[in-house]
Design an enzyme around this catalytic site. Structure first.
Site, PDB file in Angstrom:
ATOM      1  CG  ASP A  10      -1.907  -1.039   1.342  1.00 30.82           C
ATOM      2  OD1 ASP A  10      -1.705  -2.100   0.755  1.00 30.82           O
ATOM      3  OD2 ASP A  10      -2.922  -0.826   2.033  1.00 30.82           O
ATOM      4  CG  ASP A  24      -2.930  -3.741  -1.524  1.00 33.35           C
ATOM      5  OD1 ASP A  24      -4.041  -3.214  -1.752  1.00 33.35           O
ATOM      6  OD2 ASP A  24      -2.810  -4.725  -0.783  1.00 33.35           O
ATOM      7  CG  ASP A  25      -5.984  -0.171  -1.335  1.00 35.25           C
ATOM      8  OD1 ASP A  25      -6.667  -0.362  -2.343  1.00 35.25           O
ATOM      9  OD2 ASP A  25      -6.219  -0.693  -0.242  1.00 35.25           O
ATOM     10  CG  HIS A  48      -5.066  -3.482  -5.375  1.00 37.38           C
ATOM     11  ND1 HIS A  48      -5.143  -4.386  -4.351  1.00 37.38           N
ATOM     12  CD2 HIS A  48      -4.395  -4.114  -6.379  1.00 37.38           C
ATOM     13  CE1 HIS A  48      -4.541  -5.527  -4.712  1.00 37.38           C
ATOM     14  NE2 HIS A  48      -4.069  -5.370  -5.944  1.00 37.38           N
ATOM     15  NE  ARG A  96     -10.393  -1.511  -3.402  1.00 38.63           N
ATOM     16  CZ  ARG A  96      -9.672  -2.629  -3.240  1.00 38.63           C
ATOM     17  NH1 ARG A  96     -10.188  -3.802  -3.552  1.00 38.63           N
ATOM     18  NH2 ARG A  96      -8.440  -2.569  -2.792  1.00 38.63           N
ATOM     19  CE  LYS A 129     -11.348  -3.765   0.514  1.00 39.41           C
ATOM     20  NZ  LYS A 129     -10.153  -4.506   0.087  1.00 39.41           N
TER      21      LYS A 129
END
Ligand SMILES: *[C@@H]1O[C@H](CO)[C@@H](O)[C@H](O)[C@H]1NC(C)=O
Ligand SMILES: *[C@@H]1O[C@H](CO)[C@@H](O)[C@H](O)[C@H]1NC(C)=O
Ligand SMILES: *[C@@H]1O[C@H](CO)[C@@H](O)[C@H](O)[C@H]1NC(C)=O
Length: 363
Positions: free
Chosen positions: A179, A200-201, A222, A255, A257
């Site tokens: 991340d 990742d993020d 991500h 995103r 979540k």
């Protein structure tokens, strides 16, 4: 041998204190806990130049109010399997700076095994900005984090600008869960001019209020995420603006979540002026069915974490043919305003469930 080392460090310690009373800047070139403690207590300006931090040690800096900290040269950390963090900084009115030649070289490839936080070697979190108040961090270059690169946590009033996280090597050497910046339990955070190449993020806002992300460039990861929210001891995200950013060749673009069966709130979130390019899986994904234990969606959204007052404006760009342009699966959402959304290219469709009436969006 041991005796020699102890004597050596004492002498260095005395030197550091002497120097601090004379010079505005204390420069530390070798890791030594006593010297670092002396510098914290006595120096308004501290430069960490090319130090190598021993295995299993946190470079822990609890800075006096108004301290200016500068990274210079190449800083490295010895390999050790543990959770980290490898560096932790707290303080009020502090300024954390990277000199033009500096790099925080985590050498994550020593830990990478393709499994990230989910198994294999235990990989340390890199940088915890923990308990920063009214502080700024700028011009920071992080190379190859083993795990998450930067956490801004339990902080109030942080500006993080011109941050460059380069984990490109992870694409071929097994980097995972790298991340970029995570925000946790923090208020009044501004992240601007951020560049992240990772797996990742790019940014993940897990909890906090009054958070701005502007001018981010995210590649390979991500995307720009809120979440996952829920299932922890603090489960609120409010007043977030993510703007003027680009997300390229990432699994997701935008995103949100939230966690299945959990409670909390995601309120007053705006994403605007975002460009997507060659997104692999989901251009826009808003889902309320995340299983925090398995790390996978359940396929059924629950209503404990309603997404309220959610604006999406001018989100444009492309998804790969193998992906989905827009996917929404939420429950009890309200007050959504989506306009000028033009995400195309995805050849697949998925559910579009729980969008409030009049939101202006279809999947
Ligand atoms: C953070 O924001 C809150 C609410 O807007 C404000 O009351 C507080 O003073 C701010 N804190 C800092 C450190 O700016
Ligand atoms: C919503 O969030 C934005 C961005 O942080 C903030 O500027 C605005 O004041 C918030 N609105 C409300 C009603 O709190
Ligand atoms: C939409 O966003 C892009 C990317 O930030 C920006 O260049 C463009 O000017 C925006 N368009 C409008 C109408 O605001």
């Amino acid at each position: 041998m041991q005796c020699f080392i102890v004597t050596g460090s004492l002498i260095l310690g005395i030197l550091a204190v002497t120097r601090s009373s004379l010079a505005a800047t204390c420069t530390i070139t070798t890791y030594n806990e006593d010297i670092i403690k002396d510098a914290q207590a006595n120096c308004r300006e501290i430069t960490l130049n090319g130090i190598n931090v021993p295995a299993g040690v946190t470079l822990d800096l609890n800075l006096n109010q108004g301290t200016k900290l500068t990274f210079q040269g190449t800083l490295t950390w010895e390999f050790y399997e543990w959770d980290g963090p490898l560096i932790r900084i707290s303080g009020t009115d502090v300024e954390i700076n990277g000199a033009t030649d500096h790099v925080l070289d985590v050498r994550g490839n020593l830990w990478w095994d393709g499994k990230g936080g989910g198994g294999g070697k235990t990989k340390p979190i890199f940088f915890s900005a923990n308990g920063l108040k009214n502080s700024i961090m700028r011009n920071i270059l992080v190379k190859n984090p083993a795990n998450h690169a930067i956490w801004i946590e339990d902080s109030d009033g942080v500006v993080a600008e011109d941050i460059y996280i380069d984990s490109k090597d992870g694409d071929t050497l097994g980097g995972h869960n790298t991340d970029g910046i995570n925000v946790w339990r923090s208020n009044n955070v501004t992240i601007q001019r951020l560049t992240v190449y990772n797996q990742d993020d790019c940014v993940a806002i897990k909890s906090g209020t009054n958070i701005l992300v502007n001018d981010a460039y995210c590649s390979g990861g991500h995307g720009l995420s809120i979440g996952s929210v829920g299932g922890r001891d603090y489960n609120t995200v409010a007043n977030v603006l993510v703007s003027n950013s680009q997300i390229l060749e990432s699994d997701n673009g935008v995103r949100i979540k939230t966690v299945y069966g959990a409670t909390g709130a995601v309120t007053n979130v705006t994403y605007e002026n975002i460009i997507l390019k060659d997104i692999n899986k989901f251009g826009i994904v808003i889902e309320g069915d995340y299983n925090i234990d398995t790390g996978s969606p359940t396929g059924v959204a629950t209503d404990g974490i309603p997404i309220k007052t959610f604006t999406m404006k001018n989100i444009t760009g492309t998804v790969k043919k193998s992906g989905v342009n827009i996917y929404v699966l939420v429950k009890s959402a309200s007050d959504w305003h989506w306009s000028s959304i033009d995400v195309t290219g995805g050849g697949k469709t998925k559910k579009c469930e729980g969008i409030p009436e009049g939101a202006g969006v279809t999947c």
